[in-house]
Design an enzyme around this catalytic site. Sequence first.
Site, PDB file in Angstrom:
ATOM      1  N   SER A   1       0.824  -1.210   0.000  1.00  0.00           N
ATOM      2  CA  SER A   1       0.000   0.000   0.000  1.00  0.00           C
ATOM      3  C   SER A   1       0.859   1.261   0.000  1.00  0.00           C
ATOM      4  O   SER A   1       1.997   1.262   0.500  1.00  0.00           O
ATOM      5  CB  SER A   1      -0.900  -0.007   1.241  1.00  0.00           C
ATOM      6  OG  SER A   1      -0.093  -0.040   2.393  1.00  0.00           O
TER       7      SER A   1
ATOM      8  N   GLU B   1       6.453  -0.324  -5.409  1.00  0.00           N
ATOM      9  CA  GLU B   1       5.287  -0.658  -6.238  1.00  0.00           C
ATOM     10  C   GLU B   1       4.078  -0.503  -5.332  1.00  0.00           C
ATOM     11  O   GLU B   1       3.801  -1.365  -4.506  1.00  0.00           O
ATOM     12  CB  GLU B   1       5.390  -2.092  -6.765  1.00  0.00           C
ATOM     13  CG  GLU B   1       6.571  -2.339  -7.691  1.00  0.00           C
ATOM     14  CD  GLU B   1       6.412  -1.684  -9.052  1.00  0.00           C
ATOM     15  OE1 GLU B   1       5.306  -1.196  -9.376  1.00  0.00           O
ATOM     16  OE2 GLU B   1       7.404  -1.623  -9.785  1.00  0.00           O
ATOM     17  N   LEU B   2       3.364   0.612  -5.473  1.00  0.00           N
ATOM     18  CA  LEU B   2       2.344   0.958  -4.469  1.00  0.00           C
ATOM     19  C   LEU B   2       0.920   0.865  -5.023  1.00  0.00           C
ATOM     20  O   LEU B   2       0.673   0.197  -6.023  1.00  0.00           O
ATOM     21  CB  LEU B   2       2.666   2.353  -3.928  1.00  0.00           C
ATOM     22  CG  LEU B   2       4.115   2.510  -3.426  1.00  0.00           C
ATOM     23  CD1 LEU B   2       4.389   3.926  -2.945  1.00  0.00           C
ATOM     24  CD2 LEU B   2       4.445   1.505  -2.325  1.00  0.00           C
TER      25      LEU B   2
ATOM     26  N   CYS C   1      -3.507  -4.303  -7.770  1.00  0.00           N
ATOM     27  CA  CYS C   1      -3.173  -2.874  -7.864  1.00  0.00           C
ATOM     28  C   CYS C   1      -3.545  -2.345  -9.247  1.00  0.00           C
ATOM     29  O   CYS C   1      -3.776  -1.162  -9.420  1.00  0.00           O
ATOM     30  CB  CYS C   1      -1.696  -2.673  -7.601  1.00  0.00           C
ATOM     31  SG  CYS C   1      -0.679  -3.755  -8.609  1.00  0.00           S
TER      32      CYS C   1
ATOM     33  N   GLU D   1      -8.853   2.968  -3.294  1.00  0.00           N
ATOM     34  CA  GLU D   1      -8.660   1.664  -3.920  1.00  0.00           C
ATOM     35  C   GLU D   1      -9.728   0.704  -3.375  1.00  0.00           C
ATOM     36  O   GLU D   1      -9.806   0.491  -2.162  1.00  0.00           O
ATOM     37  CB  GLU D   1      -7.256   1.182  -3.554  1.00  0.00           C
ATOM     38  CG  GLU D   1      -6.631   0.296  -4.566  1.00  0.00           C
ATOM     39  CD  GLU D   1      -5.184  -0.058  -4.205  1.00  0.00           C
ATOM     40  OE1 GLU D   1      -4.724   0.217  -3.078  1.00  0.00           O
ATOM     41  OE2 GLU D   1      -4.526  -0.622  -5.073  1.00  0.00           O
TER      42      GLU D   1
HETATM   43  P1  NAP Z   1       0.354  -3.603   2.877  1.00  0.00           P
HETATM   44  O1  NAP Z   1      -0.552  -3.628   4.028  1.00  0.00           O
HETATM   45  O2  NAP Z   1       1.061  -2.339   2.569  1.00  0.00           O
HETATM   46  O3  NAP Z   1       1.398  -4.777   3.125  1.00  0.00           O
HETATM   47  C1  NAP Z   1       2.386  -5.105   2.189  1.00  0.00           C
HETATM   48  C2  NAP Z   1       3.546  -5.755   2.904  1.00  0.00           C
HETATM   49  O4  NAP Z   1       4.107  -4.805   3.797  1.00  0.00           O
HETATM   50  C3  NAP Z   1       3.170  -6.953   3.756  1.00  0.00           C
HETATM   51  O5  NAP Z   1       4.205  -7.888   3.720  1.00  0.00           O
HETATM   52  C4  NAP Z   1       3.042  -6.343   5.139  1.00  0.00           C
HETATM   53  O6  NAP Z   1       3.226  -7.242   6.190  1.00  0.00           O
HETATM   54  C5  NAP Z   1       4.174  -5.354   5.095  1.00  0.00           C
HETATM   55  N1  NAP Z   1       4.086  -4.283   6.063  1.00  0.00           N
HETATM   56  C6  NAP Z   1       2.974  -3.700   6.590  1.00  0.00           C
HETATM   57  N2  NAP Z   1       3.328  -2.730   7.463  1.00  0.00           N
HETATM   58  C7  NAP Z   1       4.687  -2.701   7.491  1.00  0.00           C
HETATM   59  C8  NAP Z   1       5.652  -1.934   8.184  1.00  0.00           C
HETATM   60  N3  NAP Z   1       5.302  -0.975   9.038  1.00  0.00           N
HETATM   61  N4  NAP Z   1       6.960  -2.180   7.976  1.00  0.00           N
HETATM   62  C9  NAP Z   1       7.353  -3.139   7.109  1.00  0.00           C
HETATM   63  N5  NAP Z   1       6.490  -3.906   6.414  1.00  0.00           N
HETATM   64  C10 NAP Z   1       5.170  -3.686   6.600  1.00  0.00           C
HETATM   65  O7  NAP Z   1      -0.371  -4.009   1.541  1.00  0.00           O
HETATM   66  P2  NAP Z   1      -1.249  -5.305   1.265  1.00  0.00           P
HETATM   67  O8  NAP Z   1      -2.561  -5.103   1.912  1.00  0.00           O
HETATM   68  O9  NAP Z   1      -0.483  -6.540   1.595  1.00  0.00           O
HETATM   69  O10 NAP Z   1      -1.350  -5.284  -0.321  1.00  0.00           O
HETATM   70  C11 NAP Z   1      -2.294  -4.522  -0.969  1.00  0.00           C
HETATM   71  C12 NAP Z   1      -1.678  -3.238  -1.481  1.00  0.00           C
HETATM   72  O11 NAP Z   1      -0.559  -3.554  -2.310  1.00  0.00           O
HETATM   73  C13 NAP Z   1      -2.627  -2.470  -2.357  1.00  0.00           C
HETATM   74  O12 NAP Z   1      -2.545  -1.098  -2.059  1.00  0.00           O
HETATM   75  C14 NAP Z   1      -2.096  -2.739  -3.771  1.00  0.00           C
HETATM   76  O13 NAP Z   1      -2.427  -1.743  -4.688  1.00  0.00           O
HETATM   77  C15 NAP Z   1      -0.644  -2.841  -3.526  1.00  0.00           C
HETATM   78  N6  NAP Z   1       0.007  -3.592  -4.602  1.00  0.00           N
HETATM   79  C16 NAP Z   1       0.766  -2.903  -5.499  1.00  0.00           C
HETATM   80  C17 NAP Z   1       1.362  -3.565  -6.543  1.00  0.00           C
HETATM   81  C18 NAP Z   1       2.203  -2.822  -7.535  1.00  0.00           C
HETATM   82  O14 NAP Z   1       2.975  -3.460  -8.234  1.00  0.00           O
HETATM   83  N7  NAP Z   1       2.107  -1.509  -7.643  1.00  0.00           N
HETATM   84  C19 NAP Z   1       1.187  -4.941  -6.699  1.00  0.00           C
HETATM   85  C20 NAP Z   1       0.398  -5.623  -5.766  1.00  0.00           C
HETATM   86  C21 NAP Z   1      -0.185  -4.923  -4.717  1.00  0.00           C
HETATM   87  P3  NAP Z   1       1.954  -7.958   6.858  1.00  0.00           P
HETATM   88  O15 NAP Z   1       1.471  -8.908   5.883  1.00  0.00           O
HETATM   89  O16 NAP Z   1       2.498  -8.572   8.077  1.00  0.00           O
HETATM   90  O17 NAP Z   1       0.952  -6.858   7.149  1.00  0.00           O
END
Ligand code: NAP
Length: 530
Positions: free
Chosen positions: A274, A295-296, A329, A426
């Site tokens: 995210s 990649e957000l 995403c 989103e």
């Molecule tokens: P997320 O909550 O940001 O988590 C992504 C990763 O970051 C997970 O491994 C998470 O661990 C970890 N994380 C969370 N908080 C952290 C912190 N404070 N320090 C270090 N790591 C931390 O996102 P998500 O819900 O898994 O994925 C959905 C998001 O990803 C959406 O916004 C989507 O658009 C984006 N996305 C982007 C792309 C791209 O290529 N642009 C591709 C796929 C997805 P935990 O699992 O333990 O929470």
Amino acid sequence: MTKPSAAARSGGWLAHARESDWPETTTERSEVIVAPTAENEKQLIESLRTGLFIDGAWRDSSNGKTFDVEDPATAKVLTTVADATPEDGQAALTAAHAAQKSWGATAPRERAEILRRAFETVTARADDFALLMTLEMGKPLAEARGEVTYGAEFLRWFSEEAARISGRYAIAPDGKARLMVHKRPVGPSLFITPWNFPLAMATRKIAPAIAAGCTMVVKPATMTPLTTLLFASVLEEVGLPAGVLNVIPTTTAGKVTGPLIKDERLRKLSFTGSTEVGRSLLRDAADQVLRTSMELGGNAPFLVFEDADLDSAVDGAMLAKMRNMGEACTAANRFIVHESVADEFTSRLAERMGSLTVKRGTEQDAEVGPLIDNGSREKVQELVDDAVSKGAKVHTGGQPHDGAGYFYPPTVLGGVTRGARILDEEVFGPVAPVATFTDEDEAVAMANDTEFGLVAYAYTRDVNRTLRLADTMESGMLGINVGVVSNPAAPFGGVKQSGLGREGGFEGIEEFLETKYVGLSDPFSDQQKA
Ligand code: NAP
């Protein structure tokens, strides 16, 4: 075709599955997926390594703790996984740092061949990878098969790129000095990956890092660590040296990765997730001016112009919206449709989306699986309710399913007005909000009215309009008359708050290479002196 050994390993339940191209996997399914039995699932889960993978060995976490991984279709626990502590994180970085010097010095061809063998092994075990992703993430098996093909392609693509890393040699403009530019591996890297594409989001980072000669520590998402662990065991099997890849699932992401980001042995951070978490990681990375790839999040507009072929626009919309249950995403987040075709487009889309079969992804005719957890489902409902309270009309869906699992029905909302949160946030679910425009300038202004800029889609038959959109759309990627743009051979990434850097394509390996310039004296200077 499914290879006999893989079919035998998974009980032959995918005997009729065909290797499908990524774009074909969501809605146009000609393959017959044979549902796995409970015994197939049990065997696969029991065969997994569920420890931490550090310095080439599988181990428990330093405090012995584990965490549960759940099946989102049943809300039941699949298995437990070692829960890394900050000390385990340090051990992983120590291993990556120790392995960097010799790994960075390996022959590019050696790295290429490891990746090639990994590609072949993942492909041979496609049934296992697909079932595992369906179990831990929820997507239907046919889509999971598509992700195996897509994810494995990064291994093949970067096996080919490893041997093509090159530099340049030039004569300085004044004709005197010589300029040599070459590429060196960045060094130990930290990867943090999301849950929505458990294999592809890992291979998109791991493959170019291996190709470039970087070692790494990977923290997979807590909800879907199993696929990364299975992939780590494949890399171990195909001969990746100890310490090059280290995998540390953890429920305390910030506590474990925070100190690593501040550790001067780390040279690169690549994150997919995210925008909110990405921003905070960027702040942490600033302390040691760490190289970052981000990649957000996205908020993809899907434009349908008055001259569009509506049949293909609806087909494309199904792909752009429904792939991965909308949990992508790149998912079309807002349908922006010319007012003259909006009613027809909306009712055709509602008919197609309303006829999809929502089921556990392992079942034979499943077309839409569950969302990842209840929090995601509640957020989707909140956005739908907000849009309806502001005048949107529900054409299909709109209310969650009863019973176990986090299912949400495909939903189409017509007449969505500006100000509805669903146009700004989103959705990450199977909901298609449709808004209208009157002319191209308005359509482009609406599309660009977001802090995100990952991908945009447009359906039009006008060549000049296509070229104008290529200039005016504020996004890292643009799909014209297609509903999926992802391709391992193309640079994936966003502008604005959708991120920094690119994954895949020729650009993908550059994220893991430093450019080093060596200035050389004029080789004729000796002769001139003589
Ligand atoms: P997320 O909550 O940001 O988590 C992504 C990763 O970051 C997970 O491994 C998470 O661990 C970890 N994380 C969370 N908080 C952290 C912190 N404070 N320090 C270090 N790591 C931390 O996102 P998500 O819900 O898994 O994925 C959905 C998001 O990803 C959406 O916004 C989507 O658009 C984006 N996305 C982007 C792309 C791209 O290529 N642009 C591709 C796929 C997805 P935990 O699992 O333990 O929470």
